[in-house]
Motif scaffolding. Sequence first.
Motif, short mmCIF file in Angstrom:
data_model
loop_
_atom_site.label_atom_id
_atom_site.label_comp_id
_atom_site.label_asym_id
_atom_site.label_seq_id
_atom_site.Cartn_x
_atom_site.Cartn_y
_atom_site.Cartn_z
N VAL B 42 -6.38 6.30 -9.03
CA VAL B 42 -5.05 5.43 -9.24
C VAL B 42 -3.90 6.33 -9.34
O VAL B 42 -3.04 6.06 -8.88
CB VAL B 42 -5.14 4.56 -10.31
CG1 VAL B 42 -4.20 3.71 -10.68
CG2 VAL B 42 -6.38 3.70 -10.29
N ARG B 43 -3.83 7.31 -10.37
CA ARG B 43 -2.71 8.07 -10.65
C ARG B 43 -2.42 8.87 -9.36
O ARG B 43 -1.13 8.92 -8.84
CB ARG B 43 -3.28 9.16 -11.75
CG ARG B 43 -2.23 10.39 -11.90
CD ARG B 43 -2.72 11.34 -12.89
NE ARG B 43 -2.84 10.71 -14.01
CZ ARG B 43 -1.66 10.52 -15.07
NH1 ARG B 43 -0.61 10.81 -14.51
NH2 ARG B 43 -1.87 9.99 -16.13
N GLU B 44 -3.59 9.44 -8.62
CA GLU B 44 -2.82 10.27 -7.53
C GLU B 44 -2.44 9.11 -6.39
O GLU B 44 -1.43 9.41 -5.56
CB GLU B 44 -4.26 10.62 -6.73
CG GLU B 44 -4.60 11.99 -7.23
CD GLU B 44 -6.14 12.41 -7.00
OE1 GLU B 44 -6.71 11.87 -6.03
OE2 GLU B 44 -6.75 13.07 -8.14
N LYS B 45 -3.16 7.90 -6.17
CA LYS B 45 -2.45 7.16 -5.42
C LYS B 45 -0.91 6.62 -5.46
O LYS B 45 -0.10 6.72 -4.83
CB LYS B 45 -3.19 5.65 -5.31
CG LYS B 45 -2.77 4.65 -4.20
CD LYS B 45 -3.90 3.59 -4.28
CE LYS B 45 -3.81 2.80 -5.59
NZ LYS B 45 -4.42 1.52 -5.57
N VAL B 46 -0.52 6.67 -6.97
CA VAL B 46 0.67 6.15 -7.26
C VAL B 46 1.77 7.43 -7.32
O VAL B 46 2.76 7.27 -6.61
CB VAL B 46 0.62 5.90 -8.85
CG1 VAL B 46 2.23 5.78 -9.27
CG2 VAL B 46 -0.10 4.56 -9.03
N GLU B 47 1.18 8.58 -7.31
CA GLU B 47 1.98 9.79 -7.11
C GLU B 47 2.10 9.96 -5.85
O GLU B 47 3.63 10.28 -5.46
CB GLU B 47 1.41 10.91 -7.78
CG GLU B 47 1.47 11.11 -9.20
CD GLU B 47 0.44 12.21 -10.00
OE1 GLU B 47 -0.34 12.82 -9.32
OE2 GLU B 47 0.63 12.61 -11.23
N ALA B 48 1.19 9.87 -4.94
CA ALA B 48 1.72 9.98 -3.51
C ALA B 48 2.61 8.84 -3.13
O ALA B 48 3.40 9.31 -2.26
CB ALA B 48 0.29 9.59 -2.92
N THR B 49 2.69 7.64 -3.61
CA THR B 49 3.52 6.67 -3.01
C THR B 49 4.93 6.88 -3.71
O THR B 49 6.12 6.71 -3.24
CB THR B 49 3.23 5.36 -3.87
OG1 THR B 49 1.79 5.23 -3.66
CG2 THR B 49 3.87 3.90 -3.35
N ILE B 50 4.97 7.46 -4.79
CA ILE B 50 6.34 7.74 -5.56
C ILE B 50 6.88 9.04 -4.58
O ILE B 50 8.19 8.96 -4.47
CB ILE B 50 6.04 8.57 -6.81
CG1 ILE B 50 5.92 7.47 -8.01
CG2 ILE B 50 7.36 9.35 -7.47
CD1 ILE B 50 5.30 7.74 -9.42
N ALA B 51 6.06 10.01 -4.37
CA ALA B 51 6.62 11.20 -3.43
C ALA B 51 7.10 10.58 -2.06
O ALA B 51 8.18 10.99 -1.39
CB ALA B 51 5.46 12.12 -3.31
N GLU B 52 6.13 9.62 -1.62
CA GLU B 52 6.62 9.14 -0.02
C GLU B 52 7.91 8.54 -0.24
O GLU B 52 8.66 8.40 0.73
CB GLU B 52 5.21 8.22 0.28
CG GLU B 52 5.51 7.47 1.67
CD GLU B 52 4.66 6.53 1.84
OE1 GLU B 52 3.70 6.14 1.07
OE2 GLU B 52 4.85 5.75 2.71
N LEU B 53 8.02 7.35 -1.22
CA LEU B 53 9.33 6.61 -1.37
C LEU B 53 10.44 7.55 -1.90
O LEU B 53 11.70 7.02 -1.60
CB LEU B 53 8.77 5.50 -2.23
CG LEU B 53 8.61 4.20 -1.75
CD1 LEU B 53 7.89 4.32 -0.34
CD2 LEU B 53 7.88 3.21 -2.61
N GLY B 54 10.19 8.54 -2.72
CA GLY B 54 11.34 9.43 -3.16
C GLY B 54 12.02 8.70 -4.38
O GLY B 54 12.91 8.82 -4.59
N TYR B 55 11.03 7.99 -4.87
CA TYR B 55 11.31 7.13 -5.99
C TYR B 55 11.70 8.13 -7.32
O TYR B 55 11.25 9.24 -7.73
CB TYR B 55 10.21 6.34 -6.86
CG TYR B 55 10.35 5.67 -8.17
CD1 TYR B 55 11.28 4.85 -8.23
CD2 TYR B 55 9.60 6.09 -9.26
CE1 TYR B 55 11.62 4.14 -9.56
CE2 TYR B 55 9.74 5.41 -10.40
CZ TYR B 55 10.82 4.62 -10.66
OH TYR B 55 11.15 4.15 -11.92
N ILE B 56 12.95 7.76 -7.78
CA ILE B 56 13.28 8.49 -9.19
C ILE B 56 13.71 7.44 -10.34
O ILE B 56 14.50 6.48 -10.04
CB ILE B 56 14.65 9.13 -8.81
CG1 ILE B 56 14.50 10.35 -7.72
CG2 ILE B 56 15.45 9.94 -10.10
CD1 ILE B 56 15.71 11.20 -7.53
#
Lengths: 345, 345
Positions: B42-56
Amino acid sequence: MAKNDSHSGKRLTLKDVAAKADVSPITVSRVVNGYDGVRANVREKVEATIAELGYIPNRSASVLASSKSKLIGVLIPSLSNVVFNDVLRGIYDIATPANYQVLLFNTHYSAAEEERAIRTLLGQSPEGLIITGGEQTPAAKAMLQASAVPVIQIMGEVDNPIDINVGFSHFDAGAAVAQLLLDKSYSKIGFIGARMDRRTCERLAGFEHVLSAANSLNKTRFITTPEPSSVSKGASLFGELMDVTKGDCDAVFCCNDDLALGVLHESKKMQLKVPEKFGICGFNDIEMAAYAEPALSTVRVNRYNMGSKAMEVIFEKITSPADKASPIARYINTGFELVTRKSTR
Amino acid sequence: MAKNDSHSGKRLTLKDVAAKADVSPITVSRVVNGYDGVRANVREKVEATIAELGYIPNRSASVLASSKSKLIGVLIPSLSNVVFNDVLRGIYDIATPANYQVLLFNTHYSAAEEERAIRTLLGQSPEGLIITGGEQTPAAKAMLQASAVPVIQIMGEVDNPIDINVGFSHFDAGAAVAQLLLDKSYSKIGFIGARMDRRTCERLAGFEHVLSAANSLNKTRFITTPEPSSVSKGASLFGELMDVTKGDCDAVFCCNDDLALGVLHESKKMQLKVPEKFGICGFNDIEMAAYAEPALSTVRVNRYNMGSKAMEVIFEKITSPADKASPIARYINTGFELVTRKSTR
DNA sequence: TGATTAATTGGTTGCGCAACCATTCTATGT
DNA sequence: ACATAGAATGGTTGCGCAACCAATTAATCA
């Protein structure tokens, strides 16, 4: 009436003040933020209540609700380098009177640290960013671009600025020093550099370029170290230079004044006559340069101006809605100036 | 699915990331904040999404919701004084690795500006404050007291610290310099001071105290100015001293090294033999002091330590819930050290 | 003095996130 | 295979403030 005066554990809010002053929260907000559409007697009553209660507005809530932060992020690579003091002073002197705050990060000359700092900074909705140089990571540049926050890259000339570049050409400055030394009839010219960050390397490149064109280039006379510069480092590098060249060197350009002061000190110890037998030129024109014996030739750069100009440009960008009538130049040159004193012929 | 990927005008939020990663917002929050109760995939999936979206993450919202700011406020009176650089370095070197940010204010030696800065600062829920000296306005002290935020007053000895005091006795340091000069058989001893802030005055008081006890006090040899200090100011004040005393002065204590370097420079110009005919002692031990000719006697103070210690104490106070087993001392003395070089006999 | 306009003031909502507790899922033992 | 403990995840709420628009009040003129 407010629930209580102060001694409860909870933080005072607008609402508490409003209740006590018998007005609505939004009116208190207006007083706090200095809107002028509040009648004088109401304003006074609210102000008195604020003072009485010791109310301090919660900035986080304000930023969240208004997305106006009055925050400028500043990233510099070093806190030990006096140069950045003056830049910072320029920044603060413009930002503070305008009620803007400065969040300062030290990147330690590391692009990775810089990227981390930029990420942190962008989380606080800054209204402007001042960054040293142009060597941001691609990820950092992407974040900056996406954020749409005014970004001023200062100190050096940046090839393709993210937004706006305020600085001067270190290449040209290095070239000018080389020309000066040549003009003064020095011929075996060396270079002493520490830290070797991007701007130092550009200085060196310009310096090398001119020497090469004059057929006076001998790179064995170039002594550099990745370590930070200091007076003592200047002394030791000078020793190295004399060792390596066996004394066959009659002038040196030091990438900053600290180094140059160390070189000067060491050359006196070696009984080397400055400037007759050996010329020294520094960089930055720190105050001590003029008080060295002999006084140090150097390059004056407008550090304070780089900081203040950067802030001014941010304010221009914030206030002028878009690319209005007078667009802001992408490159702003703060220039430099050769200061020839007694350490060169 | 998230409403869109990025190009909308709206800021990305936790919710957007959560929708895209198909988890709940709170799970994203946990990943962002590094809680470990999240399964690896789950963590990895979320981290990937954060990186993909460029969420800050939005820091204001986080601070508002959690009232944890990871912010340290620092108030110093000057940005041009090298002394504060080292203190700041100490502060940053401890704060940054702990992911704390530093909000720095320049008070320009003004208690009113300081009060304003404190008010602004307290609005951001800082977790600690580092303030120079102990001359806050009563209102400022009251705010600080009410805020219950750890407050470290640094640089000098503070009579009745708001919370904790980290520094050293400028009185003792001044006294030690007087004793040194007396021990070296100087008898017509002067003082040169600029800015004359509280700590400088304490240095002078200690200095005066010892001279007086030794029957060597002559205040006509004390030259001071409220203007900021600099090398050139040292030179001009020295001229004044020589004028006023008609040369009847054989040593001087300068309230900092910049001034002393200026005095040294000027005394050489006047052909005054240092240290035989004239002794000079500075204060701070900046790097150039050792490289002056003759090398400058001075007082070394642990500037970096004052900064780093102050931050360490704040962390102790933050982490230790209350007055636990090992209470923190109210006064922490960072000491000083006489450095005798060649500018005194 | 009454009507009209302009200046003040108030109510409601949402900014983005984390605390809190409830729920669902996984792993363990019998 | 089943119950149980424990771990992982989700839903709801409120942090304190400002934007927005509506309601109220004072000021101006005929």
